[in-house]
Design an enzyme around this catalytic site. Structure first.
Site, PDB file in Angstrom:
ATOM      1  N   ASP A  53       4.603  13.660   9.547  1.00 44.87           N
ATOM      2  CA  ASP A  53       3.860  14.265   8.428  1.00 44.87           C
ATOM      3  C   ASP A  53       2.574  14.954   8.862  1.00 44.87           C
ATOM      4  O   ASP A  53       1.640  15.081   8.072  1.00 44.87           O
ATOM      5  CB  ASP A  53       3.546  13.227   7.344  1.00 44.87           C
ATOM      6  N   GLU A  67      -3.888   3.706   3.426  1.00 42.49           N
ATOM      7  CA  GLU A  67      -4.071   5.135   3.654  1.00 42.49           C
ATOM      8  C   GLU A  67      -5.219   5.681   2.813  1.00 42.49           C
ATOM      9  O   GLU A  67      -5.006   6.077   1.681  1.00 42.49           O
ATOM     10  CB  GLU A  67      -2.764   5.865   3.347  1.00 42.49           C
ATOM     11  N   TRP A  77       1.102   5.561   0.555  1.00 39.26           N
ATOM     12  CA  TRP A  77       0.331   6.703   0.054  1.00 39.26           C
ATOM     13  C   TRP A  77      -0.116   6.503  -1.394  1.00 39.26           C
ATOM     14  O   TRP A  77      -1.265   6.755  -1.749  1.00 39.26           O
ATOM     15  CB  TRP A  77       1.180   7.969   0.172  1.00 39.26           C
ATOM     16  N   GLY A 101       0.816  -1.206   0.000  1.00 35.61           N
ATOM     17  CA  GLY A 101       0.000   0.000   0.000  1.00 35.61           C
ATOM     18  C   GLY A 101       0.842   1.246   0.000  1.00 35.61           C
ATOM     19  O   GLY A 101       1.512   1.577  -0.975  1.00 35.61           O
TER      20      GLY A 101
END
Length: 493
Positions: A337, A268, A227, A225
């Site tokens: 982040d 995400e 982002w 997976g």
């Protein structure tokens, strides 16, 4: 790298969590003690056990977590008070675990629990790092660098990132980097060049195989997976069993089945938006994790990187993370982040704050908020790892040193605007301030935030104070050639 790219481990006898292996004697004013707690038994919600003259009731699934030391506010056991020393006898015998995984996704907890022994260092804490698949290109960061930097010797687990989720199935991300690139004597882990013999494994997978020979206790986990490649999870959630089957077939491919000890899911975000939006519903995450656990069985590592949004009604509140985490060995809240030049005009703010601070742009966007929210949902502290970024995020056109300034855009970065490796920033823009447990630097009209060995030491003190399972980081190539940051993690746990 895009924004947000990117345990209790149980040992002993496998038992059926949902079966009547553990009695459910109710604690009361009566002085009789419940059956003595066993480190190898599985306890689920409302099961009771006695230890050191006290009766305890479990809040959720647990194994090998001593009631006497795990009965605090956020821990798994409730102390129901003293008992008189006599014990009741279970009326049923423990049952054994099934020999095959269910063929459909259950709606209840899986019937087997993770049983892989912990691989933590001398502290018992986990040190987990991401190895970026694409780092072998422009960054020229190879598996061998983990050896020469001293990083491999400090690791318990390596996350190889990323596999794709094409069409709702686990799939190869980059076949050349993964298993086809030929390594020379200069960049191979063991100094032996790859061959072009028929069927020979090359690429990072072969290098990871060689790394595991040097460090036999190291666990390698394939992460899917991130982002960019989370879009396929929506289709996976529509048929979790088919998704789990595809992942099993890929990881157990005979060419590299010996390389991987586990699978990691970096979705995400379930029932929320990342690069794409998912509307699979609150149960989707748990359904996917449950299907994976049932397919891979109890001895294979299943981990997950998840949101670290500690705000009210945020990403951690719209999906049933807690139920899914019950089936995981480790969980990685991505406590970095939070802020960056994806908001080009600012305000400037640290991307990985440990705590809140006056003027924080978004309430709940800090590490401790996410950790406490997850604890409040019943997630054991010992399963959670704190996330550390081996990079900084920065703005340009900034006119003040303190956080909260305006900006004109993203600062220049080597590979991507607004992002720079720690190994570069420590020299090009050394930190000259701290806020919320992390560092920032104001150089010219650029403003950067990043973690340093000193701030990492403080964060590791938090890990120990909170009883967390260790720390993880994104990603190796941002560190110095002698592993300053991973040394700060491992040396302070």
């Amino acid at each position: 790298m895009q924004k947000t790219l990117r345990r209790a481990l149980w040992a002993g006898v496998i038992m059926v969590a949902a079966a009547a292996a553990v009695p459910t004697v109710q604690a009361s004013a009566a002085v009789a003690c419940a059956p003595a707690w066993s480190s190898t038994a599985v306890y689920v919600k409302d099961n009771v056990a006695s230890q050191s003259g006290h009766n305890y009731a479990a809040k959720w699934w647990t194994q090998n977590e001593s009631p006497a030391t795990h009965s605090g506010q956020w821990d798994v056991w409730i102390d129901n008070g003293a008992c008189d020393g006599s014990t009741t006898t279970p009326t049923t015998s423990p049952t054994t675990a099934p020999t095959t995984a269910p063929t459909t996704t259950p709606t209840t907890a899986p019937t087997t629990a993770p049983t892989t022994s912990p691989t933590g260092g001398t502290s018992g804490k986990n040190v987990v790092g991401y190895f970026a698949e694409w780092g072998v290109y422009a960054r020229q960061y190879f598996v061998k660098n983990l050896v020469t930097s001293g990083s491999a010797a400090k690791l318990t687990h390596l996350l190889y990132a990323f596999g794709n989720t094409t069409g709702g199935q686990c799939s190869i991300g980059d076949s050349y980097a993964d298993y086809d690139q030929a390594y020379t004597t200069a960049n191979s882990v063991d100094g032996v060049a790859d061959t072009w013999d028929a069927g020979a494994l090359r690429g990072s997978f072969n290098q990871l195989r060689k790394l595991k020979r040097l460090y036999p206790n190291l666990k390698v986990i394939w992460s899917f997976g991130g982002w960019t490649w989370s879009g396929g999870f929506t289709q996976a959630a529509a048929n979790p069993t088919a998704f789990a089957d595809s992942c099993y077939n890929l990881l157990k491919d005979s060419r590299w089945s010996d390389v991987f000890d586990g699978i990691d899911i970096d979705w995400e975000y379930p029932n929320a938006c990342g690069l794409s939006c998912d509307s699979s519903g609150p149960a989707a995450y748990n359904n996917v994790i449950t299907a994976l656990r049932n397919k891979f069985g109890s001895s294979f590592l299943v981990t997950s990187a998840i949101s670290a949004d500690g705000s009210n009604g945020g990403k951690l509140d719209v999906a049933d993370y807690a139920s899914g985490i019950q089936k995981l060995n480790l969980v990685f809240p991505m406590t970095y982040d939070y802020f960056g030049a994806f908001s080009p005009q600012g305000p400037t703010a640290p991307h990985s704050p440990l705590t809140s601070y006056a003027g924080i742009p978004t309430a709940g966007f800090y590490s401790d908020a996410a950790i406490q929210k997850l604890k409040s949902k019943g997630v054991p502290a010992s399963k959670m790892l704190l996330g550390i970024g081996f990079y900084g995020r920065g703005w340009t056109g900034v006119t003040q040193a303190a956080p909260g300034g305006t900006a004109t855009g993203a600062a220049t970065g080597t590979y991507e605007a607004g992002i720079e490796d720690y190994k570069v920033l420590k020299n090009s823009c050394p930190s000259n301030g701290t806020v919320a447990g992390t560092a920032y630097a104001y150089c010219g009209n650029n403003w950067w935030s990043y973690d340093t060995p000193a701030t990492i030491a403080g964060k590791m003190a938090y890990v120990k104070q909170q009883g967390l399972g260790g720390a993880f980081f994104w990603e190796f190539s941002g560190d110095t050639s002698n592993g300053e940051l991973i040394s700060a993690i491992s040396g302070n746990l």
